[in-house]
Design an enzyme around this catalytic site. Structure first.
Site, PDB file in Angstrom:
ATOM      1  N   SER A 158       0.856  -1.186   0.000  1.00 23.62           N
ATOM      2  CA  SER A 158       0.000   0.000   0.000  1.00 23.62           C
ATOM      3  C   SER A 158       0.890   1.234   0.000  1.00 23.62           C
ATOM      4  CB  SER A 158      -0.899   0.021   1.244  1.00 23.62           C
ATOM      5  OG  SER A 158      -1.541   1.270   1.379  1.00 23.62           O
ATOM      6  N   TYR A 215      -1.646  -0.122  10.185  1.00 24.77           N
ATOM      7  CA  TYR A 215      -1.786  -0.507   8.782  1.00 24.77           C
ATOM      8  C   TYR A 215      -0.532  -0.123   7.999  1.00 24.77           C
ATOM      9  CZ  TYR A 215      -3.812  -0.907   4.103  1.00 24.77           C
ATOM     10  OH  TYR A 215      -4.063  -1.251   2.796  1.00 24.77           O
ATOM     11  N   THR A 256     -13.063  -0.564  -3.489  1.00 22.97           N
ATOM     12  CA  THR A 256     -13.460  -1.922  -3.144  1.00 22.97           C
ATOM     13  C   THR A 256     -14.793  -1.907  -2.399  1.00 22.97           C
ATOM     14  OG1 THR A 256     -12.313  -1.830  -1.017  1.00 22.97           O
ATOM     15  CG2 THR A 256     -11.041  -2.619  -2.907  1.00 22.97           C
TER      16      THR A 256
END
Length: 199
Positions: free
Chosen positions: A77, A90, A125
């Site tokens: 990412s 994350y 998404t």
């Protein structure tokens, strides 16, 4: 080893499925700034994003080594490529994915194994449509130099390329699929809104 980190065969299949679903920016609840980050959130995020990927790779490598060829495409990412004001766990987990990708490429490249990673920014998404606000999505789009945000098919197209013979000499790389967001000056969006360059 921390209880819960040992993953059995049945859970491995779930980890594979979770990695497929994880394409794009899959927001993690309670993933805050460093000072308020719950250690359990950090551990679980690494377990999902890095440990799961490690186990899939570890158990897939013997088959690839036996056949003398293989291509591994990991999902990183842009959050793992630069610091952010939130998404701490994350981002750290995705930075680890990037280094893991390079480790695999270096250790097994001479045995015919290629390992690359894709680094999306915001992707439309199903999860992001459900959990991320439009305002959040618009922040990413504002800083991109593309005309639109990414759809899952855009990510899939790069996976297909990296898995193909056309990418035979692409190994150990991180490919941003981010609308150019990682390659522009932080002030570009503001200058654009001012009408371009000013004297």
């Amino acid at each position: 080893m921390r209880p819960g980190w040992a993953v059995g065969r049945a859970e491995r299949s779930l980890l594979v499925e979770s990695e497929i679903r994880a394409a794009g920016l899959d927001l993690t609840a309670n993933d805050a700034d460093i000072s308020s980050l719950d250690p359990d959130v950090l551990l679980e995020t690494f377990r999902a994003n890095l440990v799961g990927m490690f186990l899939v790779t570890k158990h897939g490598l013997p088959t690839m080594l036996d056949q003398g060829a293989g291509s591994i495409v990991n999902m990183a990412s842009v959050s793992g490529m630069a610091g952010e004001s939130s998404l701490s766990a994350y981002g750290m987990s995705k930075a680890s994915v990037i280094h893991f990708t390079k480790q695999v490429a270096v250790q097994y490249g001479k045995q015919g194994i290629r390992c690359n990673a894709i680094a999306p920014a915001f992707v439309n998404t199903r999860n992001n449509k459900q959990y991320a606000s439009q305002e959040f999505a618009d922040v990413y789009l504002r800083h991109m130099v593309s005309t639109s945000g990414a759809e899952p098919q855009n990510i899939a197209d790069v996976v297909v390329f990296l898995s193909s013979d056309e990418a035979a000499l692409v190994n150990g790389h991180v490919i941003p699929v981010d609308g150019g967001i990682t390659e522009v000056s932080p002030i570009v969006a503001d200058v654009r809104e001012l009408g371009g360059h000013t004297a």
